[in-house]
Write a protein that holds these residues in place. Structure first.
Motif, PDB file in Angstrom:
ATOM      1  N   ASN A  80      -2.205  -2.167   7.739  1.00  0.00           N
ATOM      2  CA  ASN A  80      -2.876  -2.914   8.796  1.00  0.00           C
ATOM      3  C   ASN A  80      -1.798  -3.700   9.521  1.00  0.00           C
ATOM      4  O   ASN A  80      -1.353  -4.730   9.008  1.00  0.00           O
ATOM      5  N   ASP A  81      -1.341  -3.208  10.667  1.00  0.00           N
ATOM      6  CA  ASP A  81      -0.134  -3.760  11.305  1.00  0.00           C
ATOM      7  C   ASP A  81       1.008  -3.739  10.290  1.00  0.00           C
ATOM      8  O   ASP A  81       1.344  -2.700   9.785  1.00  0.00           O
ATOM      9  N   GLU A  82       1.546  -4.904   9.951  1.00  0.00           N
ATOM     10  CA  GLU A  82       2.654  -4.933   8.981  1.00  0.00           C
ATOM     11  C   GLU A  82       2.160  -5.096   7.546  1.00  0.00           C
ATOM     12  O   GLU A  82       2.920  -4.964   6.603  1.00  0.00           O
ATOM     13  N   GLU A  83       0.849  -5.403   7.404  1.00  0.00           N
ATOM     14  CA  GLU A  83       0.290  -5.685   6.081  1.00  0.00           C
ATOM     15  C   GLU A  83      -0.040  -4.403   5.342  1.00  0.00           C
ATOM     16  O   GLU A  83      -0.665  -3.498   5.904  1.00  0.00           O
ATOM     17  N   MET A  84       0.337  -4.334   4.059  1.00  0.00           N
ATOM     18  CA  MET A  84       0.017  -3.159   3.254  1.00  0.00           C
ATOM     19  C   MET A  84      -0.959  -3.546   2.136  1.00  0.00           C
ATOM     20  O   MET A  84      -0.808  -4.613   1.545  1.00  0.00           O
ATOM     21  N   MET A  85      -1.941  -2.690   1.923  1.00  0.00           N
ATOM     22  CA  MET A  85      -2.899  -2.949   0.855  1.00  0.00           C
ATOM     23  C   MET A  85      -2.954  -1.715  -0.041  1.00  0.00           C
ATOM     24  O   MET A  85      -2.945  -0.583   0.458  1.00  0.00           O
TER      25      MET A  85
END
Ligand code: 5GP
Length: 253
Positions: free
Chosen positions: A184-189
């Motif tokens: 999610n954009d730069e966020e990783m889950m």
């Protein structure tokens, strides 16, 4: 309508989903074992695994563990989020069985003093070899932080599923999980992906130790379809018309 096939595995097909970032996961009746050396079909398996995995992924989502599952679409298909799959099979074991029994010459059915986690590299040509955390981080299949999240999630899922299955008279002997990354954009889950079904779990009746999973196929124990049906029935997800309903439509391309 023709759909774009993204990937075909041994038991499932992934098609392009209706919107970006989604996929349609189609469950086949095909079964393989021993690294593709044994092949067959189990009538109705795809229909039942679709329901069983829907049920288990939903319950796991409810305890706060993110999964790729969105919703079931029909008898054999579910909508899932597209993930970047982490190329590991994460195996959780509570009781000695299968390759663990073979590797160390242990008696199947011996309870383990604590749950054991193992990792295999997803690679058919190499026969999914067992790998250590050192290999995983050194070769960049997952970072230390990723692994930490995966271990926490796998152990929570194990505790939760052990209780859930015990409630319906089933011992969760061992199972295999797969995880993926969503960006999610730069966020990783990291999310739980693939499926949880009698194809990927060993499920024994608590009273009789009867195998109600894919080992019935792997080991020619007979009544293979009935094992899957019994798990679906006890979970309360057997399609209403029962086994007659299980043939399902032919796969759409
Ligand atoms: P074992 O290592 O004893 O063969 O398998 C341990 C557990 O992981 C079993 O519940 C088995 O069903 C699951 N498992 C291991 N490898 C695979 C695989 O390649 N595919 C699936 N569906 N399950 C697997």
């Amino acid at each position: 309508m023709r759909r774009k096939k993204i990937y075909e595995g041994k038991a499932k097909v992934l098609f392009e989903g209706p919107e970006p970032g989604t996929l349609v996961q189609y469950f086949k009746d095909d079964a393989t074992a021993f690294n593709n050396k044994k092949k067959g079909t189990i009538a109705g398996k795809g229909v039942l695994n679709n329901r069983i995995s829907e049920y288990l992924m939903t319950r796991i989502g409810e305890i706060g563990i993110p999964t790729h599952f969105v919703r079931r679409l029909n008898m054999r298909e579910q909508l899932v989020r597209e993930v970047e799959i982490i190329p590991l099979e994460v195996v959780v074991r509570n009781v000695v069985a299968g390759s663990l029994a073979q590797r160390f010459g242990l008696q199947e059915g011996t309870p383990l003093p604590r749950s054991i986690l193992e990792y295999c590299l997803k690679n058919d040509e190499l026969g999914d070899p067992l790998v250590t955390e050192e290999h995983i981080t050194a070769f960049g299949w997952a970072s230390i932080q990723d692994l930490d999240e995966i271990v926490q999630a796998a152990l929570r899922i194990n505790d939760f599923l052990c209780g859930l299955f015990l409630g319906i008279g089933i011992r969760l002997v061992d199972f295999k999980l797969e995880f993926g990354r969503i960006w999610n954009d730069e966020e990783m889950m990291i999310v739980l992906a693939d499926e949880i079904s009698p194809d990927s779990c060993r499920l024994w009746d608590v009273e009789t130790n009867e195998r109600l999973d894919k080992d019935r196929f792997r080991r020619d124990l007979g009544k293979v379809e009935e094992g899957y049906q019994e798990i679906a029935r006890r979970l309360g997800v057997l399609p209403e018309a029962g086994p007659i309903d299980l043939k399902g439509p032919n796969m759409m391309q």
